[in-house]
Scaffold this motif. Structure first.
Motif, mmCIF file in Angstrom:
data_model
loop_
_atom_site.group_PDB
_atom_site.id
_atom_site.type_symbol
_atom_site.label_atom_id
_atom_site.label_comp_id
_atom_site.label_asym_id
_atom_site.label_seq_id
_atom_site.Cartn_x
_atom_site.Cartn_y
_atom_site.Cartn_z
ATOM 1 N N PHE A 97 0.748 -0.998 0.010
ATOM 2 C CA PHE A 97 0.089 -0.074 -0.020
ATOM 3 C C PHE A 97 0.858 1.511 0.232
ATOM 4 C CE2 PHE A 97 -2.469 -3.318 1.751
ATOM 5 C CZ PHE A 97 -3.755 -3.242 1.206
ATOM 6 N N TYR A 98 0.446 2.168 -0.777
ATOM 7 C CA TYR A 98 1.246 3.483 -0.934
ATOM 8 C C TYR A 98 0.462 4.544 -0.010
ATOM 9 C CZ TYR A 98 3.658 1.407 -4.954
ATOM 10 O OH TYR A 98 4.422 0.519 -5.641
ATOM 11 N N GLU A 99 1.255 5.511 0.456
ATOM 12 C CA GLU A 99 0.779 6.646 1.100
ATOM 13 C C GLU A 99 -0.296 6.569 2.156
ATOM 14 O OE1 GLU A 99 -0.027 9.599 -2.121
ATOM 15 O OE2 GLU A 99 2.128 9.547 -2.733
ATOM 16 N N VAL A 100 0.051 5.331 3.075
ATOM 17 C CA VAL A 100 -1.116 5.226 4.108
ATOM 18 C C VAL A 100 -0.763 6.160 5.240
ATOM 19 C CG1 VAL A 100 -1.829 3.610 5.748
ATOM 20 C CG2 VAL A 100 -0.976 2.689 3.571
ATOM 21 N N PRO A 101 -1.773 6.897 5.739
ATOM 22 C CA PRO A 101 -1.719 7.969 6.873
ATOM 23 C C PRO A 101 -1.190 7.336 8.066
ATOM 24 C CG PRO A 101 -3.917 8.203 5.658
ATOM 25 C CD PRO A 101 -3.254 7.030 5.212
ATOM 26 N N VAL A 102 -0.318 7.926 8.669
ATOM 27 C CA VAL A 102 0.371 7.534 9.693
ATOM 28 C C VAL A 102 -0.577 6.932 11.082
ATOM 29 C CG1 VAL A 102 1.640 8.338 12.065
ATOM 30 C CG2 VAL A 102 2.402 8.654 9.580
ATOM 31 N N GLU A 103 -1.800 7.566 11.017
ATOM 32 C CA GLU A 103 -2.683 7.464 11.915
ATOM 33 C C GLU A 103 -3.468 6.076 11.624
ATOM 34 O OE1 GLU A 103 -3.268 10.393 9.976
ATOM 35 O OE2 GLU A 103 -1.954 11.578 11.550
ATOM 36 N N ASP A 104 -3.507 5.697 10.470
ATOM 37 C CA ASP A 104 -3.999 4.521 10.024
ATOM 38 C C ASP A 104 -3.316 3.367 10.504
ATOM 39 O OD1 ASP A 104 -6.499 5.772 9.163
ATOM 40 O OD2 ASP A 104 -6.191 5.720 6.875
ATOM 41 N N VAL A 105 -1.825 3.418 10.064
ATOM 42 C CA VAL A 105 -0.851 2.463 10.364
ATOM 43 C C VAL A 105 -0.902 2.266 11.831
ATOM 44 C CG1 VAL A 105 1.562 1.578 10.154
ATOM 45 C CG2 VAL A 105 0.358 3.197 8.296
ATOM 46 N N ARG A 106 -0.874 3.312 12.749
ATOM 47 C CA ARG A 106 -0.851 3.175 14.054
ATOM 48 C C ARG A 106 -2.047 2.339 14.552
ATOM 49 N NH1 ARG A 106 0.429 7.988 15.514
ATOM 50 N NH2 ARG A 106 2.538 7.460 15.803
ATOM 51 N N ALA A 107 -3.301 2.577 14.191
ATOM 52 C CA ALA A 107 -4.480 1.812 14.407
ATOM 53 C C ALA A 107 -4.472 0.593 14.182
ATOM 54 C CB ALA A 107 -5.731 2.528 13.538
ATOM 55 N N LEU A 108 -3.818 0.061 12.853
ATOM 56 C CA LEU A 108 -3.609 -1.103 12.465
ATOM 57 C C LEU A 108 -2.480 -1.769 13.685
ATOM 58 C CD1 LEU A 108 -3.983 -3.826 10.540
ATOM 59 C CD2 LEU A 108 -1.630 -2.937 9.610
ATOM 60 N N ILE A 109 -1.566 -1.287 13.802
ATOM 61 C CA ILE A 109 -0.823 -1.834 14.912
ATOM 62 C C ILE A 109 -1.454 -2.077 16.236
ATOM 63 C CG2 ILE A 109 1.331 -1.247 16.197
ATOM 64 C CD1 ILE A 109 2.443 0.048 13.906
ATOM 65 N N GLU A 110 -2.198 -1.126 16.685
ATOM 66 C CA GLU A 110 -3.260 -1.257 17.903
ATOM 67 C C GLU A 110 -4.031 -2.404 17.670
ATOM 68 O OE1 GLU A 110 -4.302 2.800 18.545
ATOM 69 O OE2 GLU A 110 -2.094 3.380 19.388
ATOM 70 N N GLU A 111 -4.751 -2.478 16.907
ATOM 71 C CA GLU A 111 -5.605 -3.370 16.367
ATOM 72 C C GLU A 111 -4.936 -5.050 17.017
ATOM 73 O OE1 GLU A 111 -7.382 -3.483 12.523
ATOM 74 O OE2 GLU A 111 -7.900 -1.442 12.983
ATOM 75 N N HIS A 112 -3.677 -4.843 16.338
ATOM 76 C CA HIS A 112 -2.837 -6.262 16.683
ATOM 77 C C HIS A 112 -2.180 -6.345 18.125
ATOM 78 C CE1 HIS A 112 -3.329 -8.343 12.716
ATOM 79 N NE2 HIS A 112 -3.642 -7.001 12.556
ATOM 80 N N GLY A 113 -2.775 -5.515 19.119
ATOM 81 C CA GLY A 113 -2.244 -5.531 20.573
ATOM 82 C C GLY A 113 -0.829 -4.624 20.607
ATOM 83 N N GLY A 114 -0.550 -3.910 19.627
ATOM 84 C CA GLY A 114 0.791 -2.970 19.532
ATOM 85 C C GLY A 114 1.827 -3.776 19.195
ATOM 86 N N GLU A 115 2.925 -3.041 19.394
ATOM 87 C CA GLU A 115 4.382 -3.563 19.221
ATOM 88 C C GLU A 115 4.757 -4.700 20.167
ATOM 89 O OE1 GLU A 115 7.471 -0.887 18.663
ATOM 90 O OE2 GLU A 115 6.176 0.496 17.042
ATOM 91 N N HIS A 116 5.148 -5.802 19.697
ATOM 92 C CA HIS A 116 5.790 -6.792 20.453
ATOM 93 C C HIS A 116 7.047 -6.143 21.419
ATOM 94 C CE1 HIS A 116 7.589 -10.478 21.906
ATOM 95 N NE2 HIS A 116 6.390 -11.223 21.337
ATOM 96 N N PRO A 117 7.184 -6.386 22.531
ATOM 97 C CA PRO A 117 8.145 -5.995 23.322
ATOM 98 C C PRO A 117 9.694 -6.328 22.762
ATOM 99 C CG PRO A 117 7.252 -7.506 24.445
ATOM 100 C CD PRO A 117 6.252 -7.433 23.305
ATOM 101 N N GLU A 118 9.759 -7.583 22.041
ATOM 102 C CA GLU A 118 11.063 -8.216 21.271
ATOM 103 C C GLU A 118 10.898 -7.735 19.924
ATOM 104 O OE1 GLU A 118 13.472 -9.150 23.162
ATOM 105 O OE2 GLU A 118 12.399 -8.735 24.965
#
Length: 121
Positions: A97-118
């Protein structure tokens, strides 16, 4: 929810290579921002210097098989041909995907529980 690796990419770009972000649920996404990448602002165009290093408002995002894009309108610029033309011997079932807004990418990461600690595991 804390997204330090992603926040670093949005703030300063990825230089020459995409950055893999491991998600809390074990999946991952790859994000890119910088010269030659479909991001905004785009280094070297639109009045930006060629060495522009952020911050970025829109990123290029690769979602591997098993990761679906979010619901936002930011996921409309999909390029299925790029992956087909560059896959080599191994077929790639991911999506680019091209030119995805930062807010949408962050929302996707949060939908998956956030970033893994490792992140480097």
């Amino acid at each position: 929810m804390s997204t330090p690796r992603f926040d670093q990419v949005a703030a300063t770009g990825t230089a020459a290579a995409p950055v893999t972000i491991r998600l809390a649920d074990g999946l991952s996404v790859m994000v890119s921002a910088g010269p030659g990448v479909a991001c905004l602002p785009c280094p070297g165009s639109g009045g930006q210097p060629a060495d522009y290093a952020g911050p970025y408002t829109h990123l290029e995002v690769y979602l591997p098989e098993g990761v679906e894009p979010g619901d936002g309108d930011g996921w409309l610029e999909e390029d299925s041909w790029e992956l087909l033309l560059t896959e080599g011997d191994e077929p790639d079932d991911g999506r680019l995907f091209y030119e995805v807004p930062v807010e949408d990418v962050r929302a996707l990461i949060e939908e998956h529980g956030g970033e893994h600690p490792e992140q480097n595991a």
